[in-house]
Motif scaffolding. Structure first.
Motif, short mmCIF file in Angstrom:
data_model
loop_
_atom_site.label_atom_id
_atom_site.label_comp_id
_atom_site.label_asym_id
_atom_site.label_seq_id
_atom_site.Cartn_x
_atom_site.Cartn_y
_atom_site.Cartn_z
N THR A 288 0.84 -1.20 0.00
CA THR A 288 0.00 0.00 0.00
C THR A 288 0.87 1.25 0.00
O THR A 288 1.76 1.39 0.84
CB THR A 288 -0.89 0.01 1.26
N CYS A 289 0.61 2.12 -0.93
CA CYS A 289 1.38 3.37 -1.04
C CYS A 289 1.20 4.19 0.23
O CYS A 289 0.09 4.32 0.75
CB CYS A 289 0.90 4.15 -2.25
N THR A 290 2.29 4.75 0.73
CA THR A 290 2.21 5.53 1.97
C THR A 290 1.53 6.87 1.76
O THR A 290 1.18 7.55 2.71
CB THR A 290 3.62 5.81 2.53
N HIS A 291 1.36 7.25 0.50
CA HIS A 291 0.74 8.56 0.27
C HIS A 291 -0.77 8.51 0.37
O HIS A 291 -1.37 9.29 1.08
CB HIS A 291 1.16 9.09 -1.10
N GLY A 292 -1.38 7.56 -0.33
CA GLY A 292 -2.84 7.61 -0.36
C GLY A 292 -3.50 6.25 -0.43
O GLY A 292 -4.56 6.10 -1.01
N GLU A 307 6.68 2.84 -9.30
CA GLU A 307 5.86 4.05 -9.45
C GLU A 307 4.42 3.73 -9.10
O GLU A 307 3.84 2.77 -9.59
CB GLU A 307 5.95 4.57 -10.89
N CYS A 308 3.85 4.54 -8.21
CA CYS A 308 2.47 4.35 -7.77
C CYS A 308 1.51 4.71 -8.91
O CYS A 308 1.70 5.72 -9.59
CB CYS A 308 2.21 5.23 -6.55
N PRO A 309 0.47 3.90 -9.10
CA PRO A 309 -0.44 4.18 -10.21
C PRO A 309 -1.36 5.37 -9.96
O PRO A 309 -1.97 5.90 -10.87
CB PRO A 309 -1.28 2.90 -10.31
N LYS A 310 -1.45 5.82 -8.69
CA LYS A 310 -2.46 6.84 -8.40
C LYS A 310 -1.97 8.27 -8.68
O LYS A 310 -2.61 9.02 -9.40
CB LYS A 310 -2.93 6.73 -6.95
N HIS A 311 -0.83 8.64 -8.11
CA HIS A 311 -0.33 10.00 -8.34
C HIS A 311 1.09 9.99 -8.89
O HIS A 311 1.77 11.02 -8.85
CB HIS A 311 -0.35 10.81 -7.05
N ASN A 312 1.56 8.81 -9.32
CA ASN A 312 2.89 8.70 -9.94
C ASN A 312 4.04 9.01 -9.00
O ASN A 312 5.14 9.33 -9.45
CB ASN A 312 2.99 9.58 -11.20
FE1 FES Z 1 0.57 6.68 -4.24
FE2 FES Z 1 -0.49 9.10 -4.07
S1 FES Z 1 -1.38 7.19 -3.55
S2 FES Z 1 1.44 8.53 -4.92
#
Ligand code: FES
Length: 351
Positions: A288-292, A307-312
């Protein structure tokens, strides 16, 4: 359409641009409607107020869409099914502006231009005046709209002219709530939100304070903006998850991953990801991405990064460190090895 035309915003393009703005509010590189990029400048603020640059920029954008085609930003945010619509709307706008200019020249009178097209440049100041209070000076790259958006108590005349958009945190979190219900929504959830600014003047004082500080230090944030805590489900899960140093190696399957391949692994209730980087090295990280909270198993391997698919945003698979915005917190990595053709990781304990 009339409202969009009056401020030279192409209706369909703006619809998708604003959709993205609500999804990724002030996420740099994703939100196409960031009003003051950091570091901000007072010159930028002055130009924004007058709309002398903003108005013509919007008009030139429409000219571009009408003639050359969609810009790179438009190609990113507008779904393909609406591409032709954007082009034809832009042509309609430009066609109307040309007719109005021709009318002004034919009659040698400024009035047609002063009423159609011209107000975009000289008549949009009140919209800008209200609009700046929405996000200016607040935090970038966070998904919680309470950090990036500002609610301001305004007088009844302002609220009427601004259609209650002064309740902007509420509007951002629940954009489907109609403008007339925003005061009730505010009353309902105010205790979960940062304190509303008591007046438009106080909002501007806060904005200028932030802009003044961020000019010198783009990472500066307002120190006294309190956002109430909410339950952190993910933080609880991560806390309960510990790895035993020197514990048993457990089998995670055949080591037949190809460079660029990702494989989801669940151990207990922990969602992990096996990632084979472009050099063929295997890594085990949180999924799980730590950002979102996006699922990284649908991400992309780029060299030794994912690279995260949500916000790159990107993480270094070897260290877990964030290597590209908007990542602010590292990704947890775990010991893993390839042994006799199998991928193995250390055993885990915890709830
Ligand atoms: Fe992964 Fe925002 S959720 S970069």
């Amino acid at each position: 359409y009339p409202a969009s035309f009056m401020i030279a915003r192409e209706a369909t393009y703006w619809r998708w641009s604003h959709f993205r703005h609500h999804t990724d509010t002030i996420i740099v590189g994703r939100d196409p409607e960031i009003i003051f990029a950091r570091p901000p400048s007072f010159r930028q603020v002055a130009l924004t107020f007058s709309n002398i640059v903003g108005g013509p920029t919007l008009m030139l954008g429409a000219v571009r869409h009408a003639t050359i085609g969609l810009s790179d930003v438009a190609l990113q945010i507008v779904p393909e099914r609406d591409h032709r619509r954007v082009v034809w709307e832009a042509r309609a706008y430009v066609g109307i502006w040309l007719v109005v200019i021709a009318l002004s020249l034919a009659t040698w009178s400024p009035w047609p231009v002063l009423f159609v097209g011209g107000p975009t440049i000289y008549g949009a100041w009140l919209m800008v005046f209200f609009g700046i209070t929405q996000h200016a000076g607040l935090r970038e790259d966070v998904l919680d709209h309470r950090h990036s958006t500002r609610t301001v108590y305004m007088n009844p005349i302002f609220r009427f002219l601004y259609l209650n958009m002064n309740y902007h945190v509420e509007h951002h979190m629940f954009p489907a709530v109609p403008y007339r219900a925003l005061p009730q929504l505010h009353a309902e959830i105010a205790d979960q939100l940062p304190d509303a600014m008591p007046s438009t003047a106080s909002a501007y004082r806060e904005i200028f304070r932030a802009i003044g500080a961020q000019r010198n230090d783009p990472t500066w944030e307002l120190p006294d903006r309190y956002v109430p805590e909410v339950r952190a489900r993910r933080a609880q899960i991560v806390q309960a998850f510990e790895w035993v140093d020197g514990g048993e190696w457990i089998d995670l399957g055949a080591a037949n991953l190809r460079p660029g391949e990702l494989r989801s692994i669940d151990i207990g209730n922990h969602e992990l990801l096996l990632a084979c980087d472009d050099d063929g090295a295997v890594h085990l990280v949180d999924r799980t991405c730590t950002h979102g909270d996006a699922d990284l198993s649908t991400g992309t391997i780029v060299g030794c990064e994912i690279e995260c698919p949500k916000h790159n945003g990107r993480f270094d698979l070897r260290t877990g460190d964030g290597t590209r915005r908007p990542i602010q917190q590292a990704l947890q990595t775990y010991p893993v090895r390839v042994h006799r053709g199998r991928v193995e990781a250390r055993t885990e304990v915890g709830a």
